[in-house]
Design an enzyme around this catalytic site. Structure first.
Site, PDB file in Angstrom:
ATOM      1  N   GLU A 290       0.837  -1.108   0.022  1.00 34.80           N
ATOM      2  CA  GLU A 290      -0.056   0.078  -0.011  1.00 34.80           C
ATOM      3  C   GLU A 290       0.818   1.203  -0.034  1.00 34.80           C
ATOM      4  OE1 GLU A 290      -4.378   0.308   1.662  1.00 34.80           O
ATOM      5  OE2 GLU A 290      -2.944   0.341   3.337  1.00 34.80           O
ATOM      6  N   HIS A 311       6.409 -27.033  -1.694  1.00 28.30           N
ATOM      7  CA  HIS A 311       5.729 -27.938  -2.508  1.00 28.30           C
ATOM      8  C   HIS A 311       4.736 -27.319  -3.416  1.00 28.30           C
ATOM      9  CE1 HIS A 311       7.622 -31.230   0.128  1.00 28.30           C
ATOM     10  NE2 HIS A 311       7.929 -29.932   0.832  1.00 28.30           N
ATOM     11  N   LYS A 425     -13.390   1.279  -3.718  1.00 26.76           N
ATOM     12  CA  LYS A 425     -14.360   1.748  -2.575  1.00 26.76           C
ATOM     13  C   LYS A 425     -15.637   2.251  -3.144  1.00 26.76           C
ATOM     14  CE  LYS A 425     -11.707   2.013   1.663  1.00 26.76           C
ATOM     15  NZ  LYS A 425     -10.958   3.065   2.467  1.00 26.76           N
TER      16      LYS A 425
END
Ligand code: PA5
Length: 435
Positions: A290, A311, A425
């Site tokens: 951010e 893995h 948003k």
């Protein structure tokens, strides 16, 4: 023996020229001056730089006395928050409790800490509500702005549960609100209903707020020693301000990661063979992602839990496109350990490890993995923590915050705002009006 943590950069330095590194260290030193003098972009949100220094006894006592109340009257604390308002405390509690999972009791048998409000999932909210069962519980609602959708909806849900259980007046005594001293919805509600209130300073953004009440309160409820956390951070603050650039881990780390980025390494992978460090990786991912992902640039932060992810993405790390560098964290003196048991028949062929400690196997695996990745053309930095105490954690947190500020300034951006977050948003809010 080192104190706190040590940063080993030799396996990354071998990927750059000495002159280039010196040049980037110089940039880091200039960035440090700008940050400390409050002369860089976003200076109004650099209150975290001096926070460990100015956090006093009175503030810590107030947080600890509220936390003590929760420890006495609750078996569960629901921590409601998202992003910087919950990742820090979750990381600290996980690190100190030695487990990657929520809800484990920590030191002294305190309440289970459950994290809510960081998604928009009814399934998740219901599962958390059901897991409270008949246990006595309290809520910590943490939102600096006091207007964020996810924690706001979650607060509605768990406030209702609390009020249904205890009645409105007694429920109010179980609500701990951590927000900014502003005129926004959450603060107004807390004042009106008489919730317990702690403040996040205006000058500190969410992702830099773990050493403010936003992080300290849940950690204290979980039984963490917040005084030691702050002491560790203060020790690191002094280092960050005073050390020569080539001895200051924050400057070295910031300079090297920006130099590696400049040389085409677009991703940094935070990895560890200790699962309880991986929540810290989530906090780090937010802090750096951010702060730095701006203007079409920035290192993309990713995490890998080892050996599990060897893995899965291990193949890519070793052999895929060469766009990565890695910072791998280990612990020198782990909080606990186990011995590998003997067997009668060596059914798995691993008898040569019987009697050995997990910590020795872990260390060897870390070193072997670094050697393999370096051979596979992945620059690797290594951070070794002295132990799993609050003091060491405080130092590490401050180191990462300070290095993030420096790294962002070297990149030439404001590491303290997040303009990109507003776009999604806005869309969500618009569409929610129509459902
Ligand atoms: O770092 C940040 O500023 C953000 O990640 C915020 O912490 C996050 O969006 C939550 O915001 P608030 O605490 O205002 O609810």
């Amino acid at each position: 023996m080192f104190k706190g943590f040590k940063l080993d950069i030799k396996n990354a330095l071998s990927f750059v020229e000495e002159g280039e590194y010196t040049e980037y260290l110089k940039k880091a030193e200039e960035a440090r001056t700008a940050l400390v003098r409050g002369e860089g972009p976003g200076r109004e949100l650099t209150g975290w730089v001096d926070l460990p220094h100015i956090t006093d006894r009175e503030q810590l006592d107030r947080i600890m006395s509220l936390a003590d109340k929760v420890r006495k009257d609750s078996e569960v604390l629901i921590v409601i928050g998202i992003g910087g308002s919950s990742l820090g405390s979750r990381a600290a509690i996980s690190f100190l409790s030695g487990t990657a999972d929520d809800g484990h009791r920590t030191k002294g048998g305190g309440p289970r800490i459950l994290f809510a409000g960081n998604d928009l999932s009814g399934t998740s909210a219901k599962a958390i509500a059901e897991s409270i069962g008949d246990a006595d519980f309290s809520l910590a609602v943490i939102s600096k702005s006091g207007t964020t959708l996810e924690p706001a909806l979650s607060f509605r849900v768990f406030k209702k549960l609390l009020e249904d259980r205890y009645g409105k007046d007694d429920a109010a005594k179980r609500i701990y609100c951590i927000t900014e001293d502003n005129d926004k919805a959450l603060h107004r509600k807390a004042l009106k209903e008489g919730y317990h209130l702690l403040y996040v300073p205006k000058e500190i953004g969410g992702r830099y707020s773990v050493l403010s009440p936003a992080g300290l309160f849940p950690v204290a409820v979980a039984g963490g020693d917040i005084e030691e956390l702050i002491k560790g951070a203060e020790e690191e603050r002094i280092n960050c301000l005073d050390l020569d650039p080539d001895k200051d881990p924050a400057l070295m780390y910031a300079a090297l990661r920006q130099l590696l980025y400049h040389k085409g390494r677009k991703l940094e992978m935070f990895s560890s063979f200790e699962p309880c460090i991986m929540c810290l990786g989530e906090w780090w991912k937010q802090l750096y992602g951010e702060s730095e992902g701006k203007g079409g640039k920035g290192i993309f932060p990713v995490t890998a839990m080892l050996s599990r992810d060897l893995h899965s993405i291990g193949q890519y790390i070793q052999d895929g496109e060469r766009i990565l560098f890695e910072t791998i964290l280990g612990v020198e003196n782990t909080a606990s350990d186990m011995v590998i048991p003997e067997t009668e028949d060596d059914f798995d062929g691993n008898e040569y490890l019987a009697g050995k400690l997990y910590s020795d196997i872990n260390r060897t695996a870390r070193q072997a993995t670094i050697a393999a990745h370096v051979k596979g053309d992945v620059p690797c930095m290594e951070i070794i923590l002295e132990d799993q105490t609050e003091h060491t954690l405080g130092r590490l947190i401050y180191f990462y915050e300070f290095a993030c500020g420096i790294s962002g300034y070297i990149q030439g951006i404001n590491p303290f705002d997040q303009p990109g977050v507003d776009e999604y948003k806005k869309n969500i809010y618009e569409r929610l009006r129509d459902i």
